[in-house]
Design an enzyme around this catalytic site. Structure first.
Site, PDB file in Angstrom:
ATOM      1  N   SER A   8       0.806  -1.036  -0.014  1.00 52.33           N
ATOM      2  CA  SER A   8      -0.031  -0.080   0.108  1.00 52.33           C
ATOM      3  C   SER A   8       1.091   1.166   0.105  1.00 52.33           C
ATOM      4  CB  SER A   8      -0.726  -0.083   1.141  1.00 52.33           C
ATOM      5  OG  SER A   8      -1.410   1.374   1.419  1.00 52.33           O
ATOM      6  N   HIS A  33      -1.082  -1.218  -4.283  1.00 56.32           N
ATOM      7  CA  HIS A  33      -2.530  -0.993  -3.852  1.00 56.32           C
ATOM      8  C   HIS A  33      -2.606   0.675  -3.450  1.00 56.32           C
ATOM      9  CE1 HIS A  33      -6.026  -2.166  -1.115  1.00 56.32           C
ATOM     10  NE2 HIS A  33      -5.497  -1.462  -0.432  1.00 56.32           N
ATOM     11  N   ASP A  35      -4.551   3.610  -1.783  1.00 53.62           N
ATOM     12  CA  ASP A  35      -5.839   3.822  -0.842  1.00 53.62           C
ATOM     13  C   ASP A  35      -6.113   5.179  -1.154  1.00 53.62           C
ATOM     14  OD1 ASP A  35      -6.078   1.522   0.863  1.00 53.62           O
ATOM     15  OD2 ASP A  35      -4.223   1.834   1.552  1.00 53.62           O
ATOM     16  N   MET A  37      -8.917   7.975  -0.120  1.00 56.34           N
ATOM     17  CA  MET A  37      -9.858   8.271   1.076  1.00 56.34           C
ATOM     18  C   MET A  37     -10.523   9.670   0.681  1.00 56.34           C
ATOM     19  SD  MET A  37      -7.637   6.901   4.225  1.00 56.34           S
ATOM     20  CE  MET A  37      -6.588   5.312   4.040  1.00 56.34           C
ATOM     21  N   HIS A  66      -8.440   1.226  -3.964  1.00 54.37           N
ATOM     22  CA  HIS A  66      -9.397   0.895  -3.025  1.00 54.37           C
ATOM     23  C   HIS A  66     -10.111   2.228  -2.738  1.00 54.37           C
ATOM     24  CE1 HIS A  66      -9.726  -0.328   1.421  1.00 54.37           C
ATOM     25  NE2 HIS A  66     -10.700  -0.363   0.776  1.00 54.37           N
ATOM     26  N   MET A  68     -12.203   4.233  -0.749  1.00 56.88           N
ATOM     27  CA  MET A  68     -12.681   4.367   0.496  1.00 56.88           C
ATOM     28  C   MET A  68     -13.376   5.722   0.467  1.00 56.88           C
ATOM     29  SD  MET A  68      -9.754   3.105   2.945  1.00 56.88           S
ATOM     30  CE  MET A  68      -8.561   3.071   1.503  1.00 56.88           C
ATOM     31  N   MET A 138     -11.352  -6.029   4.811  1.00 56.37           N
ATOM     32  CA  MET A 138     -10.497  -5.236   5.934  1.00 56.37           C
ATOM     33  C   MET A 138     -10.378  -5.781   7.239  1.00 56.37           C
ATOM     34  SD  MET A 138     -10.098  -2.632   4.144  1.00 56.37           S
ATOM     35  CE  MET A 138      -9.111  -1.719   5.303  1.00 56.37           C
ATOM     36  N   ASP A 177      -6.490  -6.596   4.057  1.00 57.52           N
ATOM     37  CA  ASP A 177      -5.752  -5.380   3.939  1.00 57.52           C
ATOM     38  C   ASP A 177      -5.759  -5.004   5.430  1.00 57.52           C
ATOM     39  OD1 ASP A 177      -4.949  -2.804   3.550  1.00 57.52           O
ATOM     40  OD2 ASP A 177      -6.873  -2.202   2.459  1.00 57.52           O
TER      41      ASP A 177
END
Ligand code: DX5
Ligand code: ZN
Length: 217
Positions: A8, A33, A35, A37, A66, A68, A138, A177
């Protein structure tokens, strides 16, 4: 199953993300990966499609995005254009729109992944497992790197692997993850996961090649 390691970049140096992903590829990573957000679905804000597009030229590895975010359906096309190879959306953010959204992601010729938070029951995930290219469990509450692995996740992984087998998809990729390092990766794999996300464990290591290879087992 073939074990894949997905570092990540949440734990990377954001001032040199391109170089960081190129380094991860040289060190043996299988996926990158990313992330994403939005400050709403989770409190922090990280980066969006523009940053994904910026790192795209630095690696040939699949970019595993990913999301979020609330309203993930409004962001799919920008991530496809940015060069995402996998887009993961949370069951908690999609509700009844999860299955149509997975199909929409697949309609762009990339992989669709469904994500489940620690407090969401495995059964809520079963319909998505019929069509998703990958599922993501998760093992921490989303939002921050460096948290402790939630041990109840192991039982959830076992339940999902058993379900994948019972619906005739024994090779379904199950990604996990959060909070994974050399000390617990074996248990996570033994429970049925085959795609391992690791942020702090890889970025805190002085020898990323050795750490990635040890995480793979
Ligand atoms: C948490 C993120 C994870 C996290 C993993 O919201 O989705 O990808 O950064 O980091 P570590 O491996 O440090 O828990
Ligand atoms: Zn993640």
């Amino acid at each position: 199953m073939n074990i894949k390691i997905a570092p990540s970049i949440l734990s990377a140096d954001f001032a040199k993300l391109g170089e960081e992903v190129a380094l991860l590829e040289r060190c043996g990573a299988d996926l990158i990966h990313c992330d994403v957000m939005d400050g709403n679905f989770v409190p922090p804000i990280t980066f969006g499609a523009q940053a994904v597009a910026a790192i795209r030229p630095y690696t040939k590895l699949p970019l595993d995005c990913h999301l979020m975010t609330l309203h993930p359906e409004t962001h799919i096309e920008e991530f496809v254009k940015a060069g995402a190879d996998i887009i993961s959306v949370h069951v908690e953010a999609c509700g009844k729109n999860l299955l149509p959204l997975l199909k929409k992601i697949q309609s762009f010729g990339i992989k669709a992944c469904a994500v489940i938070n620690p407090e969401t029951a495995a059964e809520e995930f079963f319909p998505a497992m019929e069509i998703a290219d990958m599922v993501l469990v998760m093992s921490v509450h989303p939002g921050w790197g460096g948290q402790r692995f939630i041990p109840e996740t192991l039982e959830k992984i076992r339940t999902l692997r058993a379900r994948a087998e019972s619906i005739g998809r024994p090779d379904l990729d199950i990604e996990v993850d959060g909070g994974i390092g050399e000390g617990n990766v074996k248990e996570v794999i033994a429970a049925g996961a085959n795609v391992i996300v690791a942020g702090s464990a890889i970025f805190s290591s002085p020898d990323k090649t050795a750490t990635i290879s040890r995480l793979r087992g």
